[in-house]
Design a protein around this motif. Structure first.
Motif, PDB file in Angstrom:
ATOM      1  N   GLU A 103      23.523  44.109  65.016  1.00 58.94           N
ATOM      2  CA  GLU A 103      24.221  45.029  64.115  1.00 58.94           C
ATOM      3  C   GLU A 103      25.547  45.491  64.712  1.00 58.94           C
ATOM      4  N   LEU A 104      25.532  45.821  65.983  1.00 61.18           N
ATOM      5  CA  LEU A 104      26.728  46.273  66.685  1.00 61.18           C
ATOM      6  C   LEU A 104      27.806  45.190  66.686  1.00 61.18           C
ATOM      7  N   THR A 105      27.422  43.966  66.969  1.00 59.93           N
ATOM      8  CA  THR A 105      28.364  42.859  67.025  1.00 59.93           C
ATOM      9  C   THR A 105      28.867  42.479  65.641  1.00 59.93           C
ATOM     10  N   VAL A 106      27.984  42.459  64.656  1.00 59.16           N
ATOM     11  CA  VAL A 106      28.388  42.134  63.283  1.00 59.16           C
ATOM     12  C   VAL A 106      29.404  43.149  62.779  1.00 59.16           C
ATOM     13  N   ASP A 107      29.183  44.427  63.040  1.00 56.48           N
ATOM     14  CA  ASP A 107      30.136  45.464  62.628  1.00 56.48           C
ATOM     15  C   ASP A 107      31.508  45.222  63.250  1.00 56.48           C
ATOM     16  N   LEU A 108      31.537  44.877  64.520  1.00 55.54           N
ATOM     17  CA  LEU A 108      32.789  44.598  65.207  1.00 55.54           C
ATOM     18  C   LEU A 108      33.483  43.370  64.606  1.00 55.54           C
ATOM     19  N   LEU A 109      32.729  42.304  64.404  1.00 54.30           N
ATOM     20  CA  LEU A 109      33.320  41.072  63.886  1.00 54.30           C
ATOM     21  C   LEU A 109      33.871  41.248  62.478  1.00 54.30           C
ATOM     22  N   LEU A 110      33.212  42.062  61.671  1.00 52.75           N
ATOM     23  CA  LEU A 110      33.704  42.290  60.313  1.00 52.75           C
ATOM     24  C   LEU A 110      35.004  43.099  60.299  1.00 52.75           C
ATOM     25  N   LYS A 111      35.256  43.870  61.343  1.00 51.42           N
ATOM     26  CA  LYS A 111      36.540  44.557  61.465  1.00 51.42           C
ATOM     27  C   LYS A 111      37.640  43.572  61.845  1.00 51.42           C
ATOM     28  N   ILE A 112      37.265  42.554  62.604  1.00 55.14           N
ATOM     29  CA  ILE A 112      38.237  41.561  63.067  1.00 55.14           C
ATOM     30  C   ILE A 112      38.500  40.497  62.003  1.00 55.14           C
ATOM     31  N   VAL A 113      37.436  39.994  61.382  1.00 59.39           N
ATOM     32  CA  VAL A 113      37.558  38.957  60.342  1.00 59.39           C
ATOM     33  C   VAL A 113      36.820  39.426  59.083  1.00 59.39           C
TER      34      VAL A 113
ATOM     35  N   ASP B 202      30.762  38.199  53.234  1.00 52.01           N
ATOM     36  CA  ASP B 202      29.701  37.632  52.391  1.00 52.01           C
ATOM     37  C   ASP B 202      28.871  36.563  53.091  1.00 52.01           C
ATOM     38  N   LYS B 203      29.381  36.009  54.189  1.00 50.06           N
ATOM     39  CA  LYS B 203      28.665  34.900  54.825  1.00 50.06           C
ATOM     40  C   LYS B 203      28.351  35.139  56.302  1.00 50.06           C
ATOM     41  N   ILE B 204      28.494  36.362  56.784  1.00 54.54           N
ATOM     42  CA  ILE B 204      28.301  36.646  58.210  1.00 54.54           C
ATOM     43  C   ILE B 204      26.890  36.312  58.683  1.00 54.54           C
TER      44      ILE B 204
END
Length: 104
Positions: free
Chosen positions: A25-35, A40-42
């Protein structure tokens, strides 16, 4: 074989660690800020995410395995000078074998 497997992974250095954290969850939140266009496909893009090693005073690396190399390459390219990475002192790196690290 080992080198080919590692072509699908990146290491994240510097992300602060919290007790009882949900690394995915922590990493997904960070990646969604970057890209943000990955929203929709993370869940399909990222296969595996976990911290490496035993807990220490310093934040442990996070290894991320992608389902397609095109996404790994895109993230690695985008994060080199991304403001979020620079502000948080985060660094993404290739996951190299010991032999590759020594050769470089």
């Amino acid at each position: 074989m080992e080198q080919e497997k590692r072509r699908w992974t990146l290491r994240l250095n510097g992300l602060k660690e919290k007790q009882d954290e949900n690394t995915r969850e922590l990493t997904v939140d960070l990646l969604l800020k970057i890209v943000p266009h990955w929203k929709d496909k993370i869940d399909w893009i990222l296969d595996l995410m976990r911290r490496l090693g035993k807990s220490t005073d310093h934040p442990r690396q996070i290894i991320m395995q992608f389902t397609a190399r095109i996404y790994k390459d895109e993230l690695w390219r985008v994060t080199k000078c991304h403001p979020i990475c620079m502000d948080l002192y985060l660094r993404f790196a290739e996951d190299l074998t010991k032999e590759d690290r020594e050769a470089r």
